[in-house]
Write a protein that holds these residues in place. Structure first.
Motif, PDB file in Angstrom:
ATOM      1  N   ARG A 127     -26.217  -1.239 -23.144  1.00 18.80           N
ATOM      2  CA  ARG A 127     -26.466  -2.533 -22.499  1.00 18.80           C
ATOM      3  C   ARG A 127     -25.142  -3.165 -22.095  1.00 18.80           C
ATOM      4  O   ARG A 127     -24.278  -3.417 -22.923  1.00 18.80           O
ATOM      5  CB  ARG A 127     -27.211  -3.441 -23.477  1.00 18.80           C
ATOM      6  N   LEU A 128     -25.000  -3.440 -20.822  1.00 14.44           N
ATOM      7  CA  LEU A 128     -23.782  -4.055 -20.300  1.00 14.44           C
ATOM      8  C   LEU A 128     -24.150  -5.355 -19.613  1.00 14.44           C
ATOM      9  O   LEU A 128     -24.995  -5.380 -18.712  1.00 14.44           O
ATOM     10  CB  LEU A 128     -23.068  -3.118 -19.317  1.00 14.44           C
ATOM     11  N   GLU A 129     -23.529  -6.453 -20.040  1.00 13.75           N
ATOM     12  CA  GLU A 129     -23.821  -7.771 -19.487  1.00 13.75           C
ATOM     13  C   GLU A 129     -22.687  -8.196 -18.555  1.00 13.75           C
ATOM     14  O   GLU A 129     -21.517  -8.169 -18.927  1.00 13.75           O
ATOM     15  CB  GLU A 129     -24.001  -8.784 -20.606  1.00 13.75           C
ATOM     16  N   LEU A 130     -23.064  -8.596 -17.362  1.00 14.09           N
ATOM     17  CA  LEU A 130     -22.075  -8.894 -16.333  1.00 14.09           C
ATOM     18  C   LEU A 130     -21.196 -10.087 -16.701  1.00 14.09           C
ATOM     19  O   LEU A 130     -19.980 -10.052 -16.502  1.00 14.09           O
ATOM     20  CB  LEU A 130     -22.779  -9.156 -14.998  1.00 14.09           C
ATOM     21  N   ALA A 131     -21.792 -11.141 -17.264  1.00 18.52           N
ATOM     22  CA  ALA A 131     -21.013 -12.355 -17.545  1.00 18.52           C
ATOM     23  C   ALA A 131     -19.886 -12.095 -18.553  1.00 18.52           C
ATOM     24  O   ALA A 131     -18.731 -12.481 -18.295  1.00 18.52           O
ATOM     25  CB  ALA A 131     -21.942 -13.466 -18.038  1.00 18.52           C
ATOM     26  N   PRO A 132     -20.175 -11.475 -19.713  1.00 17.38           N
ATOM     27  CA  PRO A 132     -19.059 -11.187 -20.632  1.00 17.38           C
ATOM     28  C   PRO A 132     -18.016 -10.250 -20.033  1.00 17.38           C
ATOM     29  O   PRO A 132     -16.807 -10.440 -20.252  1.00 17.38           O
ATOM     30  CB  PRO A 132     -19.753 -10.540 -21.834  1.00 17.38           C
ATOM     31  N   ILE A 133     -18.462  -9.244 -19.286  1.00 14.73           N
ATOM     32  CA  ILE A 133     -17.515  -8.308 -18.668  1.00 14.73           C
ATOM     33  C   ILE A 133     -16.582  -9.053 -17.724  1.00 14.73           C
ATOM     34  O   ILE A 133     -15.355  -8.908 -17.775  1.00 14.73           O
ATOM     35  CB  ILE A 133     -18.264  -7.188 -17.923  1.00 14.73           C
ATOM     36  N   ALA A 134     -17.161  -9.885 -16.848  1.00 18.48           N
ATOM     37  CA  ALA A 134     -16.349 -10.631 -15.889  1.00 18.48           C
ATOM     38  C   ALA A 134     -15.454 -11.639 -16.606  1.00 18.48           C
ATOM     39  O   ALA A 134     -14.277 -11.807 -16.257  1.00 18.48           O
ATOM     40  CB  ALA A 134     -17.254 -11.345 -14.884  1.00 18.48           C
ATOM     41  N   GLY A 135     -16.001 -12.324 -17.647  1.00 17.74           N
ATOM     42  CA  GLY A 135     -15.207 -13.316 -18.361  1.00 17.74           C
ATOM     43  C   GLY A 135     -14.023 -12.706 -19.076  1.00 17.74           C
ATOM     44  O   GLY A 135     -12.905 -13.239 -19.012  1.00 17.74           O
ATOM     45  N   ILE A 136     -14.245 -11.580 -19.769  1.00 16.82           N
ATOM     46  CA  ILE A 136     -13.144 -10.924 -20.495  1.00 16.82           C
ATOM     47  C   ILE A 136     -12.111 -10.389 -19.521  1.00 16.82           C
ATOM     48  O   ILE A 136     -10.891 -10.565 -19.709  1.00 16.82           O
ATOM     49  CB  ILE A 136     -13.692  -9.798 -21.389  1.00 16.82           C
ATOM     50  N   GLY A 137     -12.588  -9.716 -18.460  1.00 17.27           N
ATOM     51  CA  GLY A 137     -11.666  -9.156 -17.477  1.00 17.27           C
ATOM     52  C   GLY A 137     -10.834 -10.221 -16.794  1.00 17.27           C
ATOM     53  O   GLY A 137      -9.602 -10.099 -16.672  1.00 17.27           O
ATOM     54  N   PRO A 189     -20.507  -4.719 -28.124  1.00 19.20           N
ATOM     55  CA  PRO A 189     -19.340  -3.827 -28.029  1.00 19.20           C
ATOM     56  C   PRO A 189     -19.141  -3.204 -26.652  1.00 19.20           C
ATOM     57  O   PRO A 189     -18.015  -3.114 -26.164  1.00 19.20           O
ATOM     58  CB  PRO A 189     -19.630  -2.756 -29.082  1.00 19.20           C
ATOM     59  N   GLY A 190     -20.230  -2.769 -26.018  1.00 18.12           N
ATOM     60  CA  GLY A 190     -20.096  -2.125 -24.714  1.00 18.12           C
ATOM     61  C   GLY A 190     -19.510  -3.048 -23.671  1.00 18.12           C
ATOM     62  O   GLY A 190     -18.589  -2.675 -22.927  1.00 18.12           O
ATOM     63  N   SER A 191     -20.007  -4.283 -23.608  1.00 20.85           N
ATOM     64  CA  SER A 191     -19.508  -5.248 -22.628  1.00 20.85           C
ATOM     65  C   SER A 191     -18.053  -5.605 -22.902  1.00 20.85           C
ATOM     66  O   SER A 191     -17.247  -5.771 -21.976  1.00 20.85           O
ATOM     67  CB  SER A 191     -20.376  -6.509 -22.656  1.00 20.85           C
ATOM     68  N   VAL A 192     -17.703  -5.736 -24.198  1.00 17.87           N
ATOM     69  CA  VAL A 192     -16.327  -6.050 -24.567  1.00 17.87           C
ATOM     70  C   VAL A 192     -15.370  -4.964 -24.075  1.00 17.87           C
ATOM     71  O   VAL A 192     -14.333  -5.244 -23.457  1.00 17.87           O
ATOM     72  CB  VAL A 192     -16.190  -6.218 -26.089  1.00 17.87           C
ATOM     73  N   VAL A 193     -15.725  -3.713 -24.336  1.00 21.36           N
ATOM     74  CA  VAL A 193     -14.837  -2.601 -23.982  1.00 21.36           C
ATOM     75  C   VAL A 193     -14.720  -2.445 -22.473  1.00 21.36           C
ATOM     76  O   VAL A 193     -13.625  -2.245 -21.933  1.00 21.36           O
ATOM     77  CB  VAL A 193     -15.335  -1.301 -24.636  1.00 21.36           C
ATOM     78  N   VAL A 194     -15.829  -2.554 -21.758  1.00 20.09           N
ATOM     79  CA  VAL A 194     -15.786  -2.411 -20.303  1.00 20.09           C
ATOM     80  C   VAL A 194     -14.983  -3.555 -19.681  1.00 20.09           C
ATOM     81  O   VAL A 194     -14.153  -3.336 -18.789  1.00 20.09           O
ATOM     82  CB  VAL A 194     -17.210  -2.362 -19.712  1.00 20.09           C
ATOM     83  N   GLY A 195     -15.213  -4.795 -20.148  1.00 20.01           N
ATOM     84  CA  GLY A 195     -14.442  -5.919 -19.631  1.00 20.01           C
ATOM     85  C   GLY A 195     -12.967  -5.773 -19.917  1.00 20.01           C
ATOM     86  O   GLY A 195     -12.121  -6.046 -19.060  1.00 20.01           O
ATOM     87  N   PHE A 196     -12.639  -5.325 -21.134  1.00 17.52           N
ATOM     88  CA  PHE A 196     -11.244  -5.099 -21.517  1.00 17.52           C
ATOM     89  C   PHE A 196     -10.614  -4.022 -20.643  1.00 17.52           C
ATOM     90  O   PHE A 196      -9.486  -4.171 -20.160  1.00 17.52           O
ATOM     91  CB  PHE A 196     -11.177  -4.694 -22.982  1.00 17.52           C
TER      92      PHE A 196
END
Length: 398
Positions: free
Chosen positions: A35-45, A84-91
């Motif tokens: 599961r990958l969430e766009l908002a956390p990915i964009a926010g972290i990145g 975890p998935g969203s964190v790693v992808v955003g990072f």
């Protein structure tokens, strides 16, 4: 750019780090159920990009620099608030984007991206395994977050210490100890800021700017600690240079040791100007200087002329009797704090050049005296304090 080929040990370390990064990142995405969430990915990145853009670099002799930025804070906020998935992808997206913006060399880009991704993914996996993350109980979540930070710190410090010790041919243990303490301080700062950010955000988002105060305090304290460490290293290098200069017996040897001393004490490149000429190699196309820079003002003017002659390179100079020491960009860039150390080396230059020249003159005088004694037609002999024969010439022997 490196002129020499990358050591095989460094290539192996980079390869292992890249493989571990991919494996750990894939595992982090898998434990999150894909599961990958766009908002956390964009926010972290985006948070990482903004944090890197606003970073402050503290120059450090061996690890190049210590970076204070909000980039790790953005990642750690993600650990607390996203899967975890969203964190790693955003990072990964944030870190890769910044490396491309900086136009890092390919090998440097690969290693930096791989070691950061491996550290972040491992931290996310540890936090998830211990029950941390969104919705966790405060105690459990706090302990899991602490374990994640320690994981991030350990992998990051081990990887960077490994590559530094290999490429710089330094002891891995000493490099690890030197970098570990400082990295721990940086990670602790970012971790504390991340915790405070989440708590403040939940209570009153408009109070977030107040977090600038603790961040500034930690930055100032860390800068002072780095400055103290640099002074200790410079002092040790200066003592070693003084010891070597004390054993020198020729002016050329003194000049080379001074140029080498500028590199070891200040992490700059250096050259020695004396009696109207360069006696160690200066940069290509450097001009001669008309005046011997014995005064401080002349030394500064000499540095300006030198910088222009060296193609605009920033340079500093310290004058001594009949010459000057000139330092320009090497591992670090010349800054105001190196001037007193360069002046100390210039003072040593004056002392040791005079000592060596006096020693040479004494040797020449002794040689002249011996030649006169050996070639005189009269017999000459010398008795020591005990009345024993200590010196005689050929005419006396005959």
């Amino acid at each position: 750019m490196r002129d020499e080929p990358m050591p095989r040990a460094a290539v192996r370390l980079i390869t292992v780090t890249a493989f571990a990064a991919l494996t750990l990142a894939a595992s982090a995405v898998a434990v999150g159920g894909g599961r990958l969430e766009l908002a956390p990915i964009a926010g972290i990145g985006l948070g990482m990009l903004v944090g890197e853009a606003l970073r402050v670099d503290l120059l450090y002799r061996h690890s190049s620099s210590i970076r204070f930025s909000f980039s790790d804070t953005a990642f750690m906020v993600g650990l607390l608030a996203a899967d975890p998935g969203s964190v790693v992808v955003g990072f990964a997206l944030g870190q890769l984007s910044w490396q491309l913006i900086e136009r890092a060399e390919p090998i440097k880009l690969l290693f930096n991206f791989a070691q950061y991704l491996a550290s972040a993914a491992a931290a996310a996996l540890v936090l998830h395994a211990l029950g941390g993350g969104p919705g966790a109980e405060p105690l459990v979540g706090g302990l899991a977050f602490l374990a994640g930070l320690l994981t991030f710190l350990s992998i990051n410090t081990l990887a960077v210490s490994g590559i530094v010790s290999i490429t710089a041919q330094q002891s891995f243990r000493s490099t690890l100890l030197r970098m570990g303490v400082t990295n721990a301080l940086v990670i602790a700062c970012n971790g504390a800021l991340a915790l405070l950010s989440v708590v403040v955000w939940q209570q009153n988002p408009y109070a977030l700017p107040a977090l600038a105060a603790p961040l500034a305090l930690v930055y100032i304290a860390s800068r002072q600690r780095v400055a103290a460490q640099i002074d200790r290293e410079r002092s040790a290098a200066f003592v070693e240079t003084e010891h070597q200069l004390g054993e020198a017996t020729r002016t050329a040897e003194v000049a080379k040791l001074l140029a080498d001393g500028i590199a070891s004490v200040l992490a700059l490149r250096g050259a020695v100007w004396r009696r109207g000429r360069w006696i160690t190699p200066p940069p290509r196309d450097s001009r001669d200087c008309d005046a011997a820079p014995q005064e401080r003002e002349l030394a500064h003017g000499f540095a300006e002329d030198f910088g222009v002659a060296a193609g605009g390179t920033k340079a500093i100079a310290a004058g001594f009797s009949e010459g000057a020491l000139v330092a320009w960009q090497g591992e670090l860039v010349p800054s105001r704090d190196v001037e007193p150390w360069l002046q100390r080396l210039a003072t040593s230059a004056s002392v040791h050049f005079e000592r060596v020249e006096a020693l040479t003159a004494l040797e020449q005088e002794r040689a002249t005296l011996r030649a006169v004694v050996d070639h005189t037609a009269d017999g000459i002999f010398v008795l020591d304090a005990e009345g024993d024969l200590a010196l005689w010439n050929p005419a006396m022997r005959d």
